[in-house]
Design a protein around this motif. Structure first.
Motif: not given
Length: 429
Positions: A51-62
């Motif tokens: 999920p996008r939320s997991i990817i952003e949590k892992m690599y940062g929102k940006g």
């Protein structure tokens, strides 16, 4: 996009501030996620299923911000530039992301080079010498003789020895101290006697020889000969004369005029040649006069010229040069190899003229502004028609290639040139 402000900086640069709306930016971020997520693997998820939320949590929102900005920034900038009214040079601006809000609103600062503001005084009453060209009989004779040479005929000679001006067909083999050297041997070579194309003394020793003769030609290579191993050396060429050809020039009479022109008499043809020489000389004199005025104008301008302008004009000079090479059947790489010059050396060679071109254009545009020079629609249409005729294209095709605003700018510059010339104080040399 929301345009915010324009700030003038030093050295003909400005900073444009604008905002990319959150809706636009967030939509592009979502698009980038959809594009790249399929290649992302996270522990506990199949490839492309995180999920996008997991990817952003892992690599940062940006994590997708840079790609999103790279995708939309060019178009957003063009809109902001148009709204700012800034006369940009066309070079790539330097972007700085000032802020990205929690909602996704992006504040952008773009620093770019612009057309400089210059001042110019004293452009009226410039003193410059204008040479009145003098056409001589020798110039006319030389022009006609060149046409005569092109229409000459060549006949075989069998009943006499070779003379100055003949073309001799020879075999030759050169040696120094009895050893043959590279490039010193040829068969069936046509040599125009008296042309000076061979080593000094070579051609003179063929004069007086007959067809079938074999003889030695003794010469000394020049001390500054291009092949250092031969420079200053004495050489012997074994030569065999196979054929002699004589060039016969046409008689300068009415028949000659009919053959090489549309005129019925030689007198008419010579008068037309005189007229054309005069026209060329007048054009050259006018161009030289304009060049002197341009040099004077350049000395009178005051303002910071952006380096980008000169670099862009140098690029134009190089592109034009490459085009001319292609038209002559030579590519840029071949020219570099032939001359031993590299691209940077060529740019350095062209830069002074490019700088002169930039400064001269700026001076003339400023004069056009100061004098409120205007171009009417009829003049623009006339210029389109002239260009269409010159390039054998339709007017609509030319209009599709050259925007009316650009053509109008060029015509205003021509009006400025005419004004400076009219107001100049002409002297004769």
């Amino acid at each position: 996009m929301k345009f915010i402000s324009t700030e003038k900086l030093e050295k003909s640069q400005v900073k444009i501030k604008f905002v990319i709306e959150a809706k636009t930016f967030n939509a592009e971020v979502t698009k980038q996620f959809a594009k790249q997520a399929k290649n992302i693997t996270l522990p506990g998820f199949r490839k492309g299923k995180a999920p996008r939320s997991i990817i952003e949590k892992m690599y940062g929102k940006g994590v997708f911000y840079d790609d999103a900005l790279n995708a939309i920034l060019p178009d957003e900038y063009e809109v902001a530039l148009k709204e700012s009214g800034v006369d940009a040079l066309g070079t790539r601006p330097a972007f700085d992301i000032d802020e990205i809000s929690d909602e996704g609103e992006v504040t952008v600062l773009a620093t770019l080079a612009v057309k400089p503001e210059i001042a110019i005084e004293g452009y009226k009453g410039i003193e410059a010498a204008k040479i009145a060209p003098e056409i001589t009989d020798e110039m006319i004779d030389s022009e006609i003789d060149a046409v005569r040479q092109r229409n000459a005929r060549t006949i075989d000679v069998t009943d006499r020895a070779a003379q100055d001006g003949d073309t001799a067909t020879i075999d030759y083999s050169g040696s120094v101290d009895g050893v043959k050297f590279d490039g010193g041997t040829a068969e069936g070579h046509d040599l125009r006697l008296g042309s000076g194309s061979f080593i000094p003394g070579f051609e003179e020793q063929i004069i007086g020889k007959n067809i079938g003769d074999s003889f030695d030609v003794n010469v000394t290579f020049p001390t500054e000969y291009h092949a250092e191993e031969l420079a200053g050396k004495e050489a012997v060429f074994a030569v065999t004369l196979h054929a002699i050809k004589e060039t016969q020039l046409p008689v300068l009479d009415d028949e000659f005029a009919k053959d090489v022109s549309t005129f019925d008499t030689f007198a008419e043809y010579r008068a037309d040649a005189t007229k054309k020489i005069q026209e060329r000389a007048d054009t050259a004199a006018e161009q030289e006069f304009e060049g002197k005025l341009m040099d004077a104008l350049i000395d009178k301008i005051d303002g910071d010229i952006p380096e980008d302008m000169i670099e862009m004009e140098t690029d134009n000079f190089v592109r034009d040069f490459e085009t001319r090479l292609r038209m002559q059947g030579m590519d840029f790489k071949m020219y570099m190899q032939f001359t031993g010059m590299d691209a940077e050396a060529l740019r350095a060679d062209m830069r002074p003229q490019a700088e002169r071109q930039v400064k001269g254009r700026l001076a003339l545009e400023k004069i056009a502004d100061l004098e409120n020079l205007a171009v009417d629609k009829d003049a623009v249409e006339a210029e389109y028609n002239k260009l269409a005729e010159t390039y054998n294209m339709s007017v609509d095709e030319i209009k599709g290639m050259i925007p009316e605003a650009d053509l109008e700018k060029d015509l205003r510059v021509k009006l400025a040139v005419a004004l400076v010339k009219t107001e100049a104080v002409k002297g004769n040399e």
